[in-house]
Design an enzyme around this catalytic site. Structure first.
Site, mmCIF file in Angstrom:
data_model
loop_
_atom_site.group_PDB
_atom_site.id
_atom_site.type_symbol
_atom_site.label_atom_id
_atom_site.label_comp_id
_atom_site.label_asym_id
_atom_site.label_seq_id
_atom_site.Cartn_x
_atom_site.Cartn_y
_atom_site.Cartn_z
ATOM 1 N N ALA A 66 -2.606 4.130 1.300
ATOM 2 C CA ALA A 66 -3.842 4.378 2.045
ATOM 3 C C ALA A 66 -4.883 3.390 1.545
ATOM 4 O O ALA A 66 -4.807 2.909 0.404
ATOM 5 C CB ALA A 66 -4.313 5.801 1.811
ATOM 6 N N GLY A 111 0.847 5.936 0.452
ATOM 7 C CA GLY A 111 1.019 6.206 1.878
ATOM 8 C C GLY A 111 2.064 5.320 2.536
ATOM 9 O O GLY A 111 2.656 5.707 3.551
ATOM 10 N N GLU A 114 5.282 6.957 1.832
ATOM 11 C CA GLU A 114 5.326 8.169 2.663
ATOM 12 C C GLU A 114 5.653 7.824 4.119
ATOM 13 O O GLU A 114 6.406 8.544 4.773
ATOM 14 C CB GLU A 114 3.979 8.901 2.567
ATOM 15 C CG GLU A 114 3.733 9.420 1.160
ATOM 16 C CD GLU A 114 2.360 10.063 0.998
ATOM 17 O OE1 GLU A 114 1.358 9.322 1.043
ATOM 18 O OE2 GLU A 114 2.293 11.284 0.840
ATOM 19 N N GLU A 134 -0.386 7.635 -6.618
ATOM 20 C CA GLU A 134 -1.649 8.367 -6.397
ATOM 21 C C GLU A 134 -2.246 8.953 -7.674
ATOM 22 O O GLU A 134 -3.464 9.009 -7.826
ATOM 23 C CB GLU A 134 -1.439 9.482 -5.361
ATOM 24 C CG GLU A 134 -1.368 8.989 -3.917
ATOM 25 C CD GLU A 134 0.031 8.616 -3.459
ATOM 26 O OE1 GLU A 134 0.926 8.424 -4.318
ATOM 27 O OE2 GLU A 134 0.239 8.511 -2.236
HETATM 28 C C1 HXC Z 1 -7.019 -1.227 -0.143
HETATM 29 C C2 HXC Z 1 -5.676 -2.776 -1.140
HETATM 30 C C3 HXC Z 1 -4.691 -1.806 -1.400
HETATM 31 C C4 HXC Z 1 -4.942 -0.465 -0.967
HETATM 32 C C5 HXC Z 1 -3.996 -3.673 -2.179
HETATM 33 N N1 HXC Z 1 -5.205 -3.917 -1.644
HETATM 34 N N2 HXC Z 1 -3.661 -2.397 -2.057
HETATM 35 N N3 HXC Z 1 -6.827 -2.486 -0.515
HETATM 36 N N4 HXC Z 1 -6.116 -0.245 -0.349
HETATM 37 N N5 HXC Z 1 -4.066 0.505 -1.121
HETATM 38 C C6 HXC Z 1 -5.926 -5.185 -1.578
HETATM 39 C C7 HXC Z 1 -6.482 -5.589 -2.935
HETATM 40 O O1 HXC Z 1 -7.702 -4.939 -3.189
HETATM 41 C C8 HXC Z 1 -6.625 -7.079 -2.754
HETATM 42 O O2 HXC Z 1 -7.779 -7.338 -2.005
HETATM 43 C C9 HXC Z 1 -5.429 -7.446 -1.886
HETATM 44 O O3 HXC Z 1 -5.025 -6.225 -1.238
HETATM 45 C C10 HXC Z 1 -4.257 -7.962 -2.697
HETATM 46 O O4 HXC Z 1 -3.954 -7.011 -3.690
HETATM 47 P P1 HXC Z 1 -3.832 -7.410 -5.250
HETATM 48 O O5 HXC Z 1 -4.019 -6.165 -6.024
HETATM 49 O O6 HXC Z 1 -4.707 -8.571 -5.572
HETATM 50 O O7 HXC Z 1 -2.308 -7.888 -5.300
HETATM 51 P P2 HXC Z 1 -1.291 -7.789 -6.522
HETATM 52 O O8 HXC Z 1 -1.972 -8.140 -7.812
HETATM 53 O O9 HXC Z 1 -0.096 -8.579 -6.117
HETATM 54 O O10 HXC Z 1 -0.876 -6.236 -6.612
HETATM 55 C C11 HXC Z 1 -0.210 -5.669 -5.525
HETATM 56 C C12 HXC Z 1 -0.214 -4.120 -5.712
HETATM 57 C C13 HXC Z 1 -1.681 -3.661 -5.940
HETATM 58 C C14 HXC Z 1 0.634 -3.730 -6.913
HETATM 59 C C15 HXC Z 1 0.372 -3.517 -4.456
HETATM 60 O O11 HXC Z 1 -2.514 -4.214 -4.898
HETATM 61 C C16 HXC Z 1 -1.874 -2.193 -5.964
HETATM 62 O O12 HXC Z 1 -1.572 -1.496 -6.952
HETATM 63 N N6 HXC Z 1 -2.398 -1.622 -4.856
HETATM 64 C C17 HXC Z 1 -2.753 -0.230 -4.770
HETATM 65 C C18 HXC Z 1 -1.507 0.605 -4.626
HETATM 66 C C19 HXC Z 1 -1.833 2.080 -4.599
HETATM 67 O O13 HXC Z 1 -2.426 2.633 -5.543
HETATM 68 N N7 HXC Z 1 -1.473 2.756 -3.487
HETATM 69 C C20 HXC Z 1 -1.760 4.161 -3.306
HETATM 70 C C21 HXC Z 1 -3.075 4.361 -2.592
HETATM 71 S S1 HXC Z 1 -3.446 6.076 -2.433
HETATM 72 P P3 HXC Z 1 -8.825 -8.472 -2.433
HETATM 73 O O14 HXC Z 1 -9.928 -8.343 -1.430
HETATM 74 O O15 HXC Z 1 -9.233 -8.201 -3.824
HETATM 75 O O16 HXC Z 1 -8.039 -9.753 -2.274
HETATM 76 C C22 HXC Z 1 -2.504 6.584 -1.151
HETATM 77 C C23 HXC Z 1 -2.725 8.010 -0.753
HETATM 78 C C24 HXC Z 1 -1.961 8.384 0.485
HETATM 79 O O17 HXC Z 1 -1.717 5.876 -0.615
HETATM 80 C C25 HXC Z 1 -2.330 9.769 0.960
HETATM 81 C C26 HXC Z 1 -3.657 9.867 1.605
HETATM 82 C C27 HXC Z 1 -3.944 11.200 2.219
#
Ligand code: HXC
Length: 260
Positions: A66, A111, A114, A134
């Protein structure tokens, strides 16, 4: 069909949906979820679609979860509405009459994992990584992950993956039964297309009935599921495909199934 955050392509009954926010690693924001909701409703009413392939734009991510920039501004009320929109969208996949294959080309986190789990099965690139991170955000999965992952890999394994936020590679995900096939990145879409073409050549009514029997049956006891299967088996004969398939076998020729 035109969308802001996804690409829709259709060729010979096979639809390819590409989640297209590569700068945010295809993160699911409210707008993208709403577009998928609209698209799945349209697919449910389109009897020209045999199979759907769902993938992410770019070579890095399927969906990195998400959109955290939206989550950061939520309260309890808006978070529940967001989770509900995502859950309804993902629940539509199992109700579609045609198979939906997740073609996981990279990160499938939160997400994104999921969403892949909500599809009928998953093909993954060797580079793909799965996980539910998460807890690292002080959250829990909210798009059905606690439910679908536990049903897929068992409660204990699901809890370990959720509690530790551990990321697993495609091969490990396959060993757990999460993923059907792991492929080199350059062969991933090609192999998914081949599987889609194989399915597309079957009778659409029989595919829809088999899909419904599996999805509905897995939620109930064996006797009730078998009863549903028997009823679905009977319904196959409402389509000319059952007559065509059985006759073609006996006449030693290839069956030509109906298009709808
Ligand atoms: C918003 C995101 C994002 C996310 C990555 N980006 N994941 N933006 N939401 N979930 C953005 C980063 O901010 C960054 O933007 C660009 O994408 C590239 O990501 P980087 O982190 O620079 O890349 P990298 O170092 O290669 O790492 C990749 C990654 C990491 C391991 C996937 O981005 C990461 O951990 N992302 C978050 C994963 C996560 O926690 N997902 C769960 C979310 S909660 P900029 O602008 O800085 O270039 C969820 C809840 C679901 O999913 C249920 C809801 C009801």
């Amino acid at each position: 069909m035109e969308f802001k955050n996804l690409i829709y392509e259709k060729e010979e009954g096979i639809v390819r949906i590409t989640l297209n926010r590569p700068k945010a690693l295809n993160a699911l924001n409210a707008e993208l979820i709403s577009e998928l909701n609209v698209l799945f409703d349209a697919l449910a009413a389109d009897d020209g679609v045999r199979v759907v392939l769902l993938t992410g734009a770019g070579d890095k991510a399927f969906v990195a979860g998400a959109d955290i920039s939206e989550l950061a501004h939520m309260d309890s009320f808006s978070a529940r509405i967001f989770a509900d929109a995502g859950q309804s969208m993902m629940a539509k996949i199992a109700l579609l009459p045609m198979p939906v294959i997740a073609v996981v080309n990279g990160f499938a986190l939160g997400g994104g994992c999921e969403l892949a789990l909500a599809c009928d099965f998953i093909y993954a690139s060797e580079k793909a990584m799965f996980g539910l991170p998460e807890e690292t955000l002080g959250l829990i999965p909210g798009f059905g992950g606690t439910q679908r992952l536990a049903r897929r890999v068992g409660a204990a394994m699901a809890m370990e993956l959720i509690f530790t936020a551990k990321r697993i590679k495609a091969e490990e995900a396959k060993a757990l039964g999460l993923v059907n096939r792991v492929l080199p990145p350059e062969q991933l879409m090609e192999e998914a297309q081949k599987t889609a073409a194989t399915i597309a050549a079957m009778g659409p009514a029989a595919i829809a009935l088999a899909k419904a029997a599996v999805h509905r049956g897995i939620e109930v006891d064996l006797i009730s599921g078998s009863y549903m299967e028997k009823e679905a088996f009977g319904l196959c004969f409402a389509s000319p495909d059952a007559k065509e398939g059985t006759s073609a076998f006996l006449e030693k020729r290839k069956a030509v199934f109906s298009k709808t």
